[in-house]
Design a protein around this motif. Structure first.
Motif, mmCIF file in Angstrom:
data_model
loop_
_atom_site.group_PDB
_atom_site.id
_atom_site.type_symbol
_atom_site.label_atom_id
_atom_site.label_comp_id
_atom_site.label_asym_id
_atom_site.label_seq_id
_atom_site.Cartn_x
_atom_site.Cartn_y
_atom_site.Cartn_z
ATOM 1 N N TYR A 279 0.940 -1.259 -0.088
ATOM 2 C CA TYR A 279 0.064 0.066 0.007
ATOM 3 C C TYR A 279 0.898 1.070 -0.140
ATOM 4 C CZ TYR A 279 0.569 0.029 4.931
ATOM 5 O OH TYR A 279 1.524 0.053 6.151
ATOM 6 N N VAL A 280 0.462 2.225 -0.533
ATOM 7 C CA VAL A 280 0.964 3.722 -0.515
ATOM 8 C C VAL A 280 0.177 4.542 0.145
ATOM 9 C CG1 VAL A 280 1.617 5.405 -2.381
ATOM 10 C CG2 VAL A 280 1.671 2.959 -2.773
ATOM 11 N N ALA B 91 -7.043 8.347 6.543
ATOM 12 C CA ALA B 91 -6.015 8.610 5.793
ATOM 13 C C ALA B 91 -6.583 7.910 4.281
ATOM 14 C CB ALA B 91 -4.822 7.565 5.998
ATOM 15 N N ASP B 92 -6.102 8.042 3.159
ATOM 16 C CA ASP B 92 -6.550 7.438 1.896
ATOM 17 C C ASP B 92 -5.211 6.858 1.614
ATOM 18 O OD1 ASP B 92 -9.231 8.645 1.619
ATOM 19 O OD2 ASP B 92 -8.185 10.568 1.253
ATOM 20 N N THR B 93 -5.615 5.538 0.785
ATOM 21 C CA THR B 93 -4.389 4.831 0.387
ATOM 22 C C THR B 93 -4.789 3.922 -0.959
ATOM 23 O OG1 THR B 93 -2.822 3.006 1.039
ATOM 24 C CG2 THR B 93 -5.150 2.620 1.783
ATOM 25 N N THR B 94 -3.745 3.496 -1.740
ATOM 26 C CA THR B 94 -3.949 2.762 -2.786
ATOM 27 C C THR B 94 -3.227 1.524 -2.355
ATOM 28 O OG1 THR B 94 -3.983 4.664 -4.227
ATOM 29 C CG2 THR B 94 -3.450 2.323 -5.134
ATOM 30 N N MET B 95 -4.137 0.296 -2.421
ATOM 31 C CA MET B 95 -3.498 -0.970 -2.160
ATOM 32 C C MET B 95 -3.471 -1.984 -3.265
ATOM 33 S SD MET B 95 -5.726 -1.431 1.399
ATOM 34 C CE MET B 95 -4.478 -2.139 2.295
ATOM 35 N N LEU C 121 -6.756 -1.131 -5.535
ATOM 36 C CA LEU C 121 -7.783 -0.405 -5.278
ATOM 37 C C LEU C 121 -7.524 0.832 -4.492
ATOM 38 C CD1 LEU C 121 -10.347 -3.235 -4.156
ATOM 39 C CD2 LEU C 121 -10.594 -1.677 -6.138
ATOM 40 N N LYS C 122 -8.317 1.682 -4.451
ATOM 41 C CA LYS C 122 -8.084 2.998 -3.563
ATOM 42 C C LYS C 122 -9.295 2.246 -2.393
ATOM 43 C CE LYS C 122 -7.211 6.252 -7.132
ATOM 44 N NZ LYS C 122 -7.738 7.572 -7.867
ATOM 45 N N GLY C 123 -8.635 3.257 -1.155
ATOM 46 C CA GLY C 123 -9.544 2.966 0.004
ATOM 47 C C GLY C 123 -9.477 3.949 1.064
ATOM 48 N N GLY D 255 -2.264 -2.271 13.124
ATOM 49 C CA GLY D 255 -3.037 -2.667 11.984
ATOM 50 C C GLY D 255 -3.942 -1.612 11.650
ATOM 51 N N PHE D 256 -4.739 -1.897 10.708
ATOM 52 C CA PHE D 256 -5.782 -0.866 10.415
ATOM 53 C C PHE D 256 -6.730 -1.482 9.356
ATOM 54 C CE2 PHE D 256 -2.359 -0.472 7.194
ATOM 55 C CZ PHE D 256 -2.986 -0.537 6.053
ATOM 56 N N ALA D 257 -7.945 -0.868 9.045
ATOM 57 C CA ALA D 257 -9.226 -1.661 8.292
ATOM 58 C C ALA D 257 -9.464 -0.339 7.265
ATOM 59 C CB ALA D 257 -10.375 -1.709 9.206
ATOM 60 N N VAL D 258 -9.701 -0.784 6.055
ATOM 61 C CA VAL D 258 -9.987 0.003 4.878
ATOM 62 C C VAL D 258 -11.010 -0.402 4.237
ATOM 63 C CG1 VAL D 258 -8.907 0.557 2.700
ATOM 64 C CG2 VAL D 258 -7.422 0.460 4.541
ATOM 65 N N LYS D 259 -11.815 0.665 4.022
ATOM 66 C CA LYS D 259 -13.197 0.498 3.025
ATOM 67 C C LYS D 259 -12.697 0.948 1.831
ATOM 68 C CE LYS D 259 -17.833 1.872 2.153
ATOM 69 N NZ LYS D 259 -19.144 2.525 2.928
ATOM 70 N N PHE D 260 -12.925 0.043 0.935
ATOM 71 C CA PHE D 260 -12.798 0.260 -0.477
ATOM 72 C C PHE D 260 -13.325 1.538 -0.982
ATOM 73 C CE2 PHE D 260 -11.962 -4.306 -0.688
ATOM 74 C CZ PHE D 260 -10.515 -4.310 -0.319
ATOM 75 N N THR D 261 -12.930 2.255 -1.903
ATOM 76 C CA THR D 261 -13.774 3.504 -2.586
ATOM 77 C C THR D 261 -13.194 3.194 -4.103
ATOM 78 O OG1 THR D 261 -11.676 4.899 -2.463
ATOM 79 C CG2 THR D 261 -13.347 4.924 -0.617
ATOM 80 N N GLU D 262 -14.304 3.586 -4.786
ATOM 81 C CA GLU D 262 -13.978 3.558 -6.328
ATOM 82 C C GLU D 262 -13.672 2.137 -6.923
ATOM 83 O OE1 GLU D 262 -11.771 6.739 -7.723
ATOM 84 O OE2 GLU D 262 -12.235 7.736 -5.848
ATOM 85 N N PRO D 263 -14.183 0.997 -6.218
ATOM 86 C CA PRO D 263 -13.829 -0.181 -7.083
ATOM 87 C C PRO D 263 -14.264 -0.641 -8.565
ATOM 88 C CG PRO D 263 -15.531 -0.672 -5.692
ATOM 89 C CD PRO D 263 -15.326 0.780 -5.278
#
Length: 87
Positions: A5-6, A36-40, A53-55, A64-72
């Protein structure tokens, strides 16, 4: 399973704890902060992978952390749906 992830142009690698059709939980020594926003990128070794995906980080804890996908996109949604059904 590994996940890359970035965040702000920095790259990290962690381990997937759980994947659902709407998001992912990641274990990492240096978690992202909530909101935070990320790309995974993950599922690299799956027949239909990898998925990129972006999240948006919805939860963060010490390792750790949990990400909700955005724009799948439709392809990524299909790959994740197939992976979740197998698990």
């Amino acid at each position: 399973m590994p996940v890359n992830y970035v965040d702000h142009k920095r790259a990290f690698c962690g381990s997937v704890l759980d994947v659902s059709e709407s998001g992912i939980k990641v274990q990492i020594r240096r978690p992202l902060e909530k909101d935070a926003d990320t790309t995974m990128t993950f599922l690299e070794y799956e027949p239909l992978g990898p998925v990129k995906l972006k999240g948006h980080v919805v939860r963060s804890w010490s390792d750790g952390f949990a990400v909700k996908f955005t724009e799948p996109d439709p392809r990524s949604e299909s790959v994740i749906r197939s992976y979740v059904a197998k698990e």
